[in-house]
Write an enzyme that holds these catalytic residues in place. Structure first.
Site, PDB file in Angstrom:
ATOM      1  N   SER A  40       3.641   3.006   3.353  1.00 20.48           N
ATOM      2  CA  SER A  40       2.299   3.092   2.761  1.00 20.48           C
ATOM      3  C   SER A  40       2.456   3.502   1.306  1.00 20.48           C
ATOM      4  O   SER A  40       3.491   4.085   0.923  1.00 20.48           O
ATOM      5  CB  SER A  40       1.487   4.165   3.502  1.00 20.48           C
TER       6      SER A  40
ATOM      7  N   TYR B 122       0.293  13.476   6.216  1.00 19.59           N
ATOM      8  CA  TYR B 122       0.386  12.009   6.362  1.00 19.59           C
ATOM      9  C   TYR B 122       1.307  11.447   5.284  1.00 19.59           C
ATOM     10  O   TYR B 122       2.186  10.619   5.570  1.00 19.59           O
ATOM     11  CB  TYR B 122      -1.004  11.365   6.276  1.00 19.59           C
TER      12      TYR B 122
HETATM   13  P1  NAP Z   1      -4.991   0.836  13.515  1.00 22.23           P
HETATM   14  O1  NAP Z   1      -5.879  -0.342  13.549  1.00 22.23           O
HETATM   15  O2  NAP Z   1      -5.529   2.153  13.916  1.00 22.23           O
HETATM   16  O3  NAP Z   1      -3.672   0.505  14.360  1.00 22.23           O
HETATM   17  C1  NAP Z   1      -2.724   1.511  14.685  1.00 22.23           C
HETATM   18  C2  NAP Z   1      -1.877   1.024  15.843  1.00 22.23           C
HETATM   19  O4  NAP Z   1      -0.900   2.035  16.141  1.00 22.23           O
HETATM   20  C3  NAP Z   1      -2.689   0.785  17.115  1.00 22.23           C
HETATM   21  O5  NAP Z   1      -2.277  -0.422  17.701  1.00 22.23           O
HETATM   22  C4  NAP Z   1      -2.318   1.969  18.002  1.00 22.23           C
HETATM   23  O6  NAP Z   1      -2.317   1.538  19.361  1.00 22.23           O
HETATM   24  C5  NAP Z   1      -0.882   2.256  17.543  1.00 22.23           C
HETATM   25  N1  NAP Z   1      -0.456   3.619  17.850  1.00 22.23           N
HETATM   26  C6  NAP Z   1      -0.931   4.787  17.357  1.00 22.23           C
HETATM   27  N2  NAP Z   1      -0.303   5.818  17.934  1.00 22.23           N
HETATM   28  C7  NAP Z   1       0.601   5.295  18.812  1.00 22.23           C
HETATM   29  C8  NAP Z   1       1.533   5.842  19.714  1.00 22.23           C
HETATM   30  N3  NAP Z   1       1.702   7.174  19.838  1.00 22.23           N
HETATM   31  N4  NAP Z   1       2.300   5.002  20.456  1.00 22.23           N
HETATM   32  C9  NAP Z   1       2.134   3.666  20.343  1.00 22.23           C
HETATM   33  N5  NAP Z   1       1.263   3.072  19.526  1.00 22.23           N
HETATM   34  C10 NAP Z   1       0.502   3.895  18.767  1.00 22.23           C
HETATM   35  O7  NAP Z   1      -4.429   1.065  12.021  1.00 22.23           O
HETATM   36  P2  NAP Z   1      -3.540   0.120  11.050  1.00 22.23           P
HETATM   37  O8  NAP Z   1      -4.104   0.274   9.703  1.00 22.23           O
HETATM   38  O9  NAP Z   1      -3.373  -1.224  11.613  1.00 22.23           O
HETATM   39  O10 NAP Z   1      -2.170   0.936  11.080  1.00 22.23           O
HETATM   40  C11 NAP Z   1      -0.918   0.330  11.282  1.00 22.23           C
HETATM   41  C12 NAP Z   1       0.109   0.983  10.384  1.00 22.23           C
HETATM   42  O11 NAP Z   1      -0.218   0.735   9.010  1.00 22.23           O
HETATM   43  C13 NAP Z   1       0.215   2.506  10.498  1.00 22.23           C
HETATM   44  O12 NAP Z   1       1.581   2.873  10.492  1.00 22.23           O
HETATM   45  C14 NAP Z   1      -0.473   3.012   9.227  1.00 22.23           C
HETATM   46  O13 NAP Z   1       0.006   4.267   8.839  1.00 22.23           O
HETATM   47  C15 NAP Z   1      -0.089   1.911   8.267  1.00 22.23           C
HETATM   48  N6  NAP Z   1      -0.926   1.816   7.066  1.00 22.23           N
HETATM   49  C16 NAP Z   1      -2.267   1.601   7.159  1.00 22.23           C
HETATM   50  C17 NAP Z   1      -3.028   1.501   5.999  1.00 22.23           C
HETATM   51  C18 NAP Z   1      -4.522   1.285   6.056  1.00 22.23           C
HETATM   52  O14 NAP Z   1      -5.202   1.517   5.032  1.00 22.23           O
HETATM   53  N7  NAP Z   1      -5.081   0.820   7.166  1.00 22.23           N
HETATM   54  C19 NAP Z   1      -2.418   1.617   4.739  1.00 22.23           C
HETATM   55  C20 NAP Z   1      -1.049   1.821   4.679  1.00 22.23           C
HETATM   56  C21 NAP Z   1      -0.308   1.905   5.845  1.00 22.23           C
HETATM   57  P3  NAP Z   1      -2.816   2.397  20.626  1.00 22.23           P
HETATM   58  O15 NAP Z   1      -3.902   3.327  20.146  1.00 22.23           O
HETATM   59  O16 NAP Z   1      -3.304   1.356  21.604  1.00 22.23           O
HETATM   60  O17 NAP Z   1      -1.589   3.093  21.099  1.00 22.23           O
END
Ligand code: NAP
Length: 267
Positions: A147, A160
């Site tokens: 990120s 975070y």
């Molecule tokens: P999201 O829609 O909330 O997706 C997060 C995913 O992680 C879900 O599929 C969730 O699945 C899974 N997850 C969370 N805790 C888990 C656990 N303990 N075991 C297995 N799976 C788990 O958010 P997203 O934005 O797509 O996030 C994906 C990645 O991108 C993350 O690493 C986040 O830090 C990174 N990121 C996001 C942004 C942003 O602005 N959205 C920016 C930079 C980086 P379940 O709840 O079904 O387990």
């Protein structure tokens, strides 16, 4: 030199956190390209739905596993099933992750710190360690989801940000330890992406909607396309890291909204 994407059609890409957001979008995009997929997350009902969508989109095969990345035994059970099935693993997308809370350190919950550290750092490590024998055998690729929070710290985000600084350090360390194995390691570092991320972080849809009000964030598919591009490079090319911001976000904490937003500028 081979285009790895050709080989991927006969081998598998494993995506953690495939039940929503970036992970789901990546699964669907890879499915459109006829890849075989292994999808993991905690919510099995969501994974079932994503599996059906991926099969309809053309995925060569889709396996799903309910795995909590904080639970070593669940990861190891999945890895041993994949070994038994003689799965060729060409790509691991370490995407599962989350932020919890935006309170100042002195007001924050230590349980939130534990969850972020256990998921974003230890979970990524456990999954990678369990699958490394398969990745080395296949001369595969690891794509870590970092990120911009892994480059700049902001108020209320100390823990975070620390986890994403760790993802950047781990990506560099993995690359050093894996040199000579043919395994490529890529760290993708997005800015604001409109997914369930803010809902999970803030715990409430109304607050989450405010984050993306009057501006144009990245979409999950923008990151999926970036991942696919990295994976599609020839085997001798390793995209080490990529930073992707929405046009409306100059840097962490500097977002333009309203008339200056790209969505109004290009009307
Ligand atoms: P999201 O829609 O909330 O997706 C997060 C995913 O992680 C879900 O599929 C969730 O699945 C899974 N997850 C969370 N805790 C888990 C656990 N303990 N075991 C297995 N799976 C788990 O958010 P997203 O934005 O797509 O996030 C994906 C990645 O991108 C993350 O690493 C986040 O830090 C990174 N990121 C996001 C942004 C942003 O602005 N959205 C920016 C930079 C980086 P379940 O709840 O079904 O387990």
């Amino acid at each position: 030199m081979n285009n790895p994407s050709q080989n991927l059609k006969n081998s598998y890409t494993l995506i953690t956190g495939a039940s929503s957001g970036i992970g789901k979008a990546t699964a669907l995009l890879f499915a459109h390209k006829k890849h075989a997929l292994i999808l993991t997350a905690r919510r099995l009902d969501r994974l079932e739905q994503v599996k059906q969508e991926c099969l309809a989109a053309g995925a060569a095969d889709v396996l799903i596993f309910a795995v909590d990345v904080t639970q070593k035994t669940e990861i190891e059970a999945m890895a041993s099933q994949l070994k038994t099935k003689n799965i060729k693993l060409k790509c691991l997308v370490n995407n599962a992750g989350l932020a919890k809370g935006t309170e100042l350190l002195q007001n924050s919950e230590t349980s939130d710190w534990d969850q972020m550290i256990d998921t974003n750092i230890k979970g990524l490590l456990y999954v990678t360690r369990a699958l490394l024998p398969l990745l080395i055998e296949a001369k595969g690729q690891i794509v870590n989801m970092g990120s911009v929070a892994g480059r700049l710290v902001y108020e209320g985000g100390a823990v975070y940000c620390a986890t994403k600084f760790a993802v950047r350090a781990l990506s560099e360390g993995f690359r050093m330890d894996l040199k000579g194995t043919g395994v490529r390691v890529t760290n993708i570092e997005p800015g604001m992406v409109n997914t369930e991320f803010s809902l999970v972080r803030l715990g409430n849809q109304q607050k989450a909607d405010v984050v993306y009000t009057d501006m144009m964030p990245l979409l999950a598919n923008d990151i999926a396309e970036t991942i696919l591009w990295c994976v599609d490079r020839p085997a001798h090319v390793n995209i080490q890291e990529l930073i992707i911001y929405p046009t409306d976000q100059a840097t962490v904490g500097q977002v333009v909204r309203g008339d200056k937003s790209i969505k109004n500028l290009i009307k």
